[in-house]
Design a protein around this motif. Structure first.
Motif, PDB file in Angstrom:
ATOM      1  N   UNK A  69       0.836  -1.200   0.000  1.00 53.42           N
ATOM      2  CA  UNK A  69       0.000   0.000   0.000  1.00 53.42           C
ATOM      3  C   UNK A  69       0.870   1.248   0.000  1.00 53.42           C
ATOM      4  N   UNK A  70       0.374   2.340  -0.563  1.00 51.78           N
ATOM      5  CA  UNK A  70       1.168   3.576  -0.588  1.00 51.78           C
ATOM      6  C   UNK A  70       1.626   3.976   0.808  1.00 51.78           C
ATOM      7  N   UNK A  71       2.889   4.266   0.949  1.00 49.41           N
ATOM      8  CA  UNK A  71       3.474   4.649   2.224  1.00 49.41           C
ATOM      9  C   UNK A  71       4.698   5.510   1.944  1.00 49.41           C
ATOM     10  N   UNK A  72       5.455   5.817   2.969  1.00 49.20           N
ATOM     11  CA  UNK A  72       6.615   6.685   2.809  1.00 49.20           C
ATOM     12  C   UNK A  72       7.822   6.090   3.517  1.00 49.20           C
ATOM     13  N   UNK A  73       9.008   6.557   3.107  1.00 57.51           N
ATOM     14  CA  UNK A  73      10.228   6.175   3.810  1.00 57.51           C
ATOM     15  C   UNK A  73      11.088   7.414   3.998  1.00 57.51           C
ATOM     16  N   UNK A  74      11.910   7.395   5.039  1.00 61.78           N
ATOM     17  CA  UNK A  74      12.774   8.533   5.356  1.00 61.78           C
ATOM     18  C   UNK A  74      14.223   8.276   5.008  1.00 61.78           C
ATOM     19  N   UNK A  75      14.633   7.006   5.000  1.00 65.30           N
ATOM     20  CA  UNK A  75      16.055   6.672   4.823  1.00 65.30           C
ATOM     21  C   UNK A  75      16.279   6.003   3.477  1.00 65.30           C
ATOM     22  N   UNK A  76      15.942   4.745   3.360  1.00 66.11           N
ATOM     23  CA  UNK A  76      16.177   3.978   2.147  1.00 66.11           C
ATOM     24  C   UNK A  76      15.104   2.909   1.980  1.00 66.11           C
ATOM     25  N   UNK A  77      14.915   2.483   0.771  1.00 67.37           N
ATOM     26  CA  UNK A  77      14.059   1.348   0.441  1.00 67.37           C
ATOM     27  C   UNK A  77      14.851   0.429  -0.468  1.00 67.37           C
ATOM     28  N   UNK A  78      14.535  -0.854  -0.434  1.00 62.99           N
ATOM     29  CA  UNK A  78      15.324  -1.761  -1.264  1.00 62.99           C
ATOM     30  C   UNK A  78      14.613  -3.061  -1.550  1.00 62.99           C
ATOM     31  N   UNK A  79      15.239  -3.837  -2.440  1.00 65.59           N
ATOM     32  CA  UNK A  79      14.730  -5.155  -2.810  1.00 65.59           C
ATOM     33  C   UNK A  79      15.907  -6.060  -3.124  1.00 65.59           C
ATOM     34  N   UNK A  80      15.730  -7.347  -2.866  1.00 63.60           N
ATOM     35  CA  UNK A  80      16.782  -8.312  -3.167  1.00 63.60           C
ATOM     36  C   UNK A  80      17.485  -8.784  -1.908  1.00 63.60           C
ATOM     37  N   UNK A  81      18.812  -8.838  -1.978  1.00 59.63           N
ATOM     38  CA  UNK A  81      19.643  -9.414  -0.920  1.00 59.63           C
ATOM     39  C   UNK A  81      19.382  -8.783   0.443  1.00 59.63           C
ATOM     40  N   UNK A  82      19.394  -7.452   0.512  1.00 62.21           N
ATOM     41  CA  UNK A  82      19.262  -6.792   1.805  1.00 62.21           C
ATOM     42  C   UNK A  82      17.874  -7.027   2.402  1.00 62.21           C
ATOM     43  N   UNK A  83      16.848  -7.010   1.569  1.00 60.60           N
ATOM     44  CA  UNK A  83      15.495  -7.228   2.067  1.00 60.60           C
ATOM     45  C   UNK A  83      15.324  -8.663   2.577  1.00 60.60           C
ATOM     46  N   UNK A 135      10.263   8.653 -15.978  1.00 59.81           N
ATOM     47  CA  UNK A 135       9.478   8.355 -17.167  1.00 59.81           C
ATOM     48  C   UNK A 135      10.277   8.035 -18.405  1.00 59.81           C
ATOM     49  N   UNK A 136      11.585   7.851 -18.290  1.00 61.68           N
ATOM     50  CA  UNK A 136      12.422   7.547 -19.446  1.00 61.68           C
ATOM     51  C   UNK A 136      12.308   6.100 -19.886  1.00 61.68           C
ATOM     52  N   UNK A 137      13.158   5.723 -20.820  1.00 65.56           N
ATOM     53  CA  UNK A 137      13.156   4.349 -21.326  1.00 65.56           C
ATOM     54  C   UNK A 137      13.639   3.389 -20.247  1.00 65.56           C
ATOM     55  N   UNK A 138      13.074   2.196 -20.160  1.00 67.44           N
ATOM     56  CA  UNK A 138      13.510   1.235 -19.143  1.00 67.44           C
ATOM     57  C   UNK A 138      14.932   0.756 -19.399  1.00 67.44           C
ATOM     58  N   UNK A 139      15.689   0.599 -18.334  1.00 68.71           N
ATOM     59  CA  UNK A 139      17.055   0.100 -18.385  1.00 68.71           C
ATOM     60  C   UNK A 139      17.058  -1.313 -17.830  1.00 68.71           C
ATOM     61  N   UNK A 140      17.462  -2.281 -18.629  1.00 65.43           N
ATOM     62  CA  UNK A 140      17.464  -3.681 -18.207  1.00 65.43           C
ATOM     63  C   UNK A 140      18.762  -3.998 -17.475  1.00 65.43           C
ATOM     64  N   UNK A 141      18.645  -4.600 -16.304  1.00 66.47           N
ATOM     65  CA  UNK A 141      19.825  -4.880 -15.489  1.00 66.47           C
ATOM     66  C   UNK A 141      19.678  -6.215 -14.780  1.00 66.47           C
ATOM     67  N   UNK A 142      20.813  -6.724 -14.288  1.00 65.05           N
ATOM     68  CA  UNK A 142      20.854  -7.832 -13.333  1.00 65.05           C
ATOM     69  C   UNK A 142      21.580  -7.326 -12.090  1.00 65.05           C
ATOM     70  N   UNK A 143      21.134  -7.723 -10.925  1.00 76.22           N
ATOM     71  CA  UNK A 143      21.756  -7.246  -9.691  1.00 76.22           C
ATOM     72  C   UNK A 143      21.379  -8.166  -8.538  1.00 76.22           C
ATOM     73  N   UNK A 144      22.138  -8.058  -7.468  1.00 76.78           N
ATOM     74  CA  UNK A 144      21.807  -8.783  -6.250  1.00 76.78           C
ATOM     75  C   UNK A 144      20.867  -7.977  -5.362  1.00 76.78           C
ATOM     76  N   UNK A 145      20.942  -6.665  -5.478  1.00 81.90           N
ATOM     77  CA  UNK A 145      19.999  -5.833  -4.741  1.00 81.90           C
ATOM     78  C   UNK A 145      19.957  -4.456  -5.365  1.00 81.90           C
ATOM     79  N   UNK A 146      18.854  -3.744  -5.106  1.00 78.45           N
ATOM     80  CA  UNK A 146      18.695  -2.369  -5.549  1.00 78.45           C
ATOM     81  C   UNK A 146      18.260  -1.561  -4.334  1.00 78.45           C
ATOM     82  N   UNK A 147      18.826  -0.371  -4.184  1.00 82.62           N
ATOM     83  CA  UNK A 147      18.533   0.485  -3.043  1.00 82.62           C
ATOM     84  C   UNK A 147      18.171   1.873  -3.540  1.00 82.62           C
ATOM     85  N   UNK A 148      17.067   2.431  -3.025  1.00 86.82           N
ATOM     86  CA  UNK A 148      16.664   3.807  -3.269  1.00 86.82           C
ATOM     87  C   UNK A 148      16.901   4.575  -1.979  1.00 86.82           C
TER      88      UNK A 148
END
Length: 609
Positions: free
Chosen positions: A385-399, A439-452
């Motif tokens: 559900x829509x929410x907010x974060x103050x520090x970082x958000x991520x997916x993959x290894x760290x999550x 909104x740009x073109x999608x960039x295809x990647x492989x990774x162990x994790x992504x962090x915002x």
């Protein structure tokens, strides 16, 4: 995510330094016993041992025997257990810090011993050809285990004493503790048990272990602060007139009248801390206090209801990054200032805002300081559900590591509890994902994790996202994709040796990327980030695990949260800081007009723009 990254990314990378340390010491040992054995100064070591053996005296022999017994395995184990127990019972120290100090000391002794045993398997060196005053253990003479263990134990105690004592007392205690490993080293050579190079490397082995453990648990990279308490803004050729480096005009921290709502995490904020917070608030004029405790179902407690039912002048959060995130989600855009009392595992938002680590000091200085507008990240996805974060958000290894960490160990050891979980996921397969920036073109990647990231530094000042600032109006992105041991080591070296902020070079914009560490790290910057995963991936926000999914969309909310920060040093000149944004969106001298703040909210978000 703060807990996750401080515990996982950073701890996982630091763990790789111990095998690297063992390999380095083993390599040095092979050189000492091989091609360098007949070169000076190694060529004169036998003469040093013989000279000391020929000049032994009763008193010196007795003293050296005591020092040798002090560093024997039985003594080190016993003293370490006693010291750890004492650290856990020290009065007046927060529980998490007590466990962290104990973990630092026990971990340093154990890690040094592990490195020593690994090296002795590789390096075989006979003991000096002189009469031995102690029974020779069946291990290699290189390096000295007695000296390494003494360095880890007594050097670790010196580190802890240096952080707790002051003045002449600190110099005396630290000096005496550091003399012990040196005395043990001299004693072991005098008693014919080691060559001089064995004890020198033993000192280095113990010292390097302490360095890794201390950096992981205690040290922060110092940074300058503006009068608002934020890190000083970067200046680059492209920053002239650019809104992304703007700071906010501070206003005085609130003092009564008006209600003060205190959100307390029951595990992070113990009764003693809560009592001191009450007293500090009363002393600041906040007599109308309403307290609410967090639960698993209500991570912000009853904050939304308490804010809605009466005029609220201040919200105080006593907890970690997860509690701060939940409260920020409620307060976003409402204009009510937030004071942070860091009582969590990672406390990364507090660290990035340069708040004192001590909860009492952090609140005292925040109440006497200013209120500053900082950005929030607004995020949603499938099953999120829509929410907010103050520090970082991520997916993959760290999550995945955050999700599987033991709650019991987190309460006892803090971020160190994530280490075991991280080890379980080091072999997880890489994920396929696409990244769309603004909104740009999608960039295809492989990774162990992504962090915002809304902020960039992990515990110890590790700059995972060196361009991130909490008032930049943008979010930073990093993909971690190390290939094999060499890739992990390259990433670790890059993160551990780089400054906290980039000194020069243009800031990244949507669609641009910057690679580092032989491609193991890739950076982006944007106001909106859309992530799509080929398979469901575990996800986390500010150290809290969320259900796995295939999508994440994040946008920045500029200046959406007002935070009470200490006043540090003289005010930053407008010319150096770029355009200055006020909390209410007014136009300020030297800067462009700023978009008005989002409307006030008293509950969770009902959508994402």
């Amino acid at each position: 995510m703060s807990n996750a990254h401080s515990a996982g990314v950073r701890s996982g990378l630091l763990l790789l330094l111990l095998p690297l340390q063992a390999a380095s010491v083993a390599g040095l040992g092979l050189l000492v016993t091989g091609p360098l054995a007949r070169r000076w100064p190694l060529s004169v070591e036998d003469g040093v041992n013989r000279a000391l053996a020929d000049r032994r005296e009763t008193l010196v022999t007795a003293v050296s025997a005591g020092m040798s017994r002090l560093a024997a395995t039985e003594s080190i184990v016993t003293l370490t257990l006693v010291a750890v127990l004492a650290l856990l019972l020290v009065p007046g120290v927060p529980r998490v810090r007590r466990w962290r100090n104990a973990a630092f000391l026990a971990g340093s002794v154990a890690a040094q011993s592990a490195v020593f045993l690994l090296v002795t398997v590789v390096v075989g060196r006979a003991r000096p050809d002189v009469p031995h005053l102690d029974a020779a253990p069946p291990t290699s003479s290189f390096p000295s285990g007695h000296v390494g263990a003494a360095t880890a134990l007594f050097g670790g105690l010196a580190v802890l004493a240096a952080g707790r004592l002051s003045g002449a007392r600190r110099a005396l205690v630290v000096g005496l503790l550091l003399l012990v490993p040196t005395a043990v080293a001299v004693s072991r050579v005098y008693r014919g048990m080691h060559h001089p190079s064995d004890v020198v490397v033993g000192l280095l082995n113990g010292g390097c272990t302490l360095l890794v453990m201390a950096y992981a648990l205690f040290w922060s990279t110092p940074g300058t602060r503006t009068s608002t308490g934020l890190p000083a803004p970067r200046t680059r050729p492209d920053d002239t007139g650019a809104a992304h480096t703007a700071t906010r005009i501070p206003t005085a921290a609130p003092a009564g009248p008006g209600r003060t709502v205190v959100v307390r995490h029951p595990h992070g904020c113990d009764d003693g801390t809560a009592a001191r917070v009450r007293a500090l608030l009363r002393g600041h004029g906040c007599t109308d206090q309403v307290w609410t405790s967090t639960t698993a179902e209500e991570p912000a407690g009853a904050l939304a209801a308490r804010v809605a039912e009466a005029d609220t002048a201040l919200v105080v959060v006593c907890g970690g990054d997860g509690t701060v995130r939940a409260c920020a989600d409620v307060l976003s855009g409402g204009g009510i200032p937030l004071a942070i009392v860091p009582c969590g595992t990672g406390n990364l938002l507090a660290r990035n805002l340069r708040l004192p680590a001590d909860p009492d000091t952090a609140l005292r200085e925040a109440l006497a300081g200013t209120t500053v507008g900082i950005d929030l990240g607004r995020i949603h996805g499938d099953g999120l559900a829509p929410t907010r974060f103050t520090v970082m958000a991520g997916a993959g290894f760290d999550a995945a590591m955050v999700r599987d960490a033991s709650a019991r160990l987190k309460r006892r050891l803090g971020w160190a509890a994530y280490v075991l979980s991280a080890l379980r996921h080091l072999g997880d397969p890489r994920m396929r994902l696409s990244v769309r920036l603004d909104g740009g073109a999608p960039l295809e990647r492989r990774a162990r994790m992504v962090v915002l990231g809304n902020v960039g530094s992990l515990q110890g000042g590790l700059p995972l996202l060196p361009d991130a600032r909490p008032d930049s109006g943008r979010l930073e992105v990093v993909l971690l994709d190390p290939r094999g041991v060499a890739g992990w080591l390259a990433a670790a070296r890059h993160l551990l040796t780089r400054p906290a902020t980039r000194a020069s070079g243009p800031r990244l914009t949507g669609g641009q990327d910057r690679r580092a560490a032989r491609g193991a790290l890739e950076y982006f910057s944007a106001e909106r980030i859309d992530l799509r995963f080929a398979r469901p991936q575990p996800r986390e926000l500010d150290g809290d695990a969320f259900a796995a999914g295939t999508r994440l969309t994040a946008e920045v909310e500029p200046g959406a949260l007002r935070v009470c920060l200490p006043v540090r040093g003289p005010a930053e000149p407008v010319a150096a800081a770029g355009p200055v944004r006020a909390a209410d969106g007014a136009e300020e001298p030297g800067g462009a007009r700023v978009t008005a703040r989002p409307p006030a909210r008293t509950g969770r978000p009902d959508g994402v723009r």
